[in-house]
Enzyme design. Sequence first.
Site, PDB file in Angstrom:
ATOM      1  N   ASP A 150       0.892  -1.161   0.061  1.00 12.54           N
ATOM      2  CA  ASP A 150      -0.088   0.160  -0.185  1.00 12.54           C
ATOM      3  C   ASP A 150       0.842   1.233  -0.057  1.00 12.54           C
ATOM      4  OD1 ASP A 150      -2.128   1.526   0.061  1.00 12.54           O
ATOM      5  OD2 ASP A 150      -2.761   1.002   2.166  1.00 12.54           O
ATOM      6  N   HIS A 223      -7.913  -0.412  -9.122  1.00 10.17           N
ATOM      7  CA  HIS A 223      -7.806   0.527  -8.064  1.00 10.17           C
ATOM      8  C   HIS A 223      -6.740   1.556  -8.749  1.00 10.17           C
ATOM      9  CE1 HIS A 223      -7.453   2.978  -4.512  1.00 10.17           C
ATOM     10  NE2 HIS A 223      -6.329   2.285  -4.204  1.00 10.17           N
TER      11      HIS A 223
END
Length: 312
Positions: A150, A223
């Site tokens: 992330d 995403h």
Amino acid sequence: MSTIESQNVTDYPNSNTIFMVWKLHDSPQLKDAFQNLCALVLNLNNSGFNRFPDSRVSCVMGIGAEAWKKLELPTPAPKELANFKEIKGEKHTAVSTLGDLHFHLRADNKSLIFDMAIEISKLLKPVAESILEIHGFKYWDARSILGFVDGTENPHGDDRDYFAKIGDEDLQYKGGSYLFVQKYLHNMDAWKSLTKEDQEKVIGRSKENDIEMSDNVKPSNSHIALANIEGENGEELKIVRDNMPFGNPSTNEFGTYFISYASTFTTTNKMLTNMFIGNPPGNYDRILDFSTAITGTLFFVPTRNMLDDFSG
């Protein structure tokens, strides 16, 4: 003219984090408590720097739009400080929830932020109510609970200051930052039912090596495709993310606390619009089929100079 000192909005994610959101009461002691709170935040940071210089300890405080009014802080308020307006797509919604004060506590050693949280809570309990507390942790090599790294697109070096801190466009609040947070809960059973290849298509990156797919392979609803945005002239727009995973295995609650610092909330809002409404509309972020936002709140992070002024 004194040097502008920002709060630690550009620090890199740490091993341990506590996030707290508080709602202020209508109390005759509120303003005095807030003055003491501002002094406490400065003290906690200074003490942490001096006692544990290698622990990367920090406490960042953000203030919501309603609290700014209630505390009668300077006017005009920061240009983009307002209650977040929900973004409702055909299938998923970025909900809006209220919060008056937000605390982002970071350190390598959890003991440091645990004691910080105790001191902040002790001061606030007579005049406020805790409405959210999340203990985040570094999961392997900075991965989310979904198993992917992330924050790969985070800016680095001087770009962190540029994208995270307000500049000359709002001189009264130069050095401050817009803080936006969302608590996401993940449907891990549904996520784990996907093959690794299908998970990678949802994210737009390889799971093992964190390599972004080429544009001709990456799905338009991945995403990465929707969360990376550009300005009107094709310039890259970024935010500083400090997302942290959290979870309770025994209750099957797993999530990500999304937290972003930005020089303008417009950038964050555009990213959220891409994700929840889609670009084009209807082409929403596929990750939302597995991740549900249950909070969404905007705060302003004043400079350390302003906290000093607020402390009286």
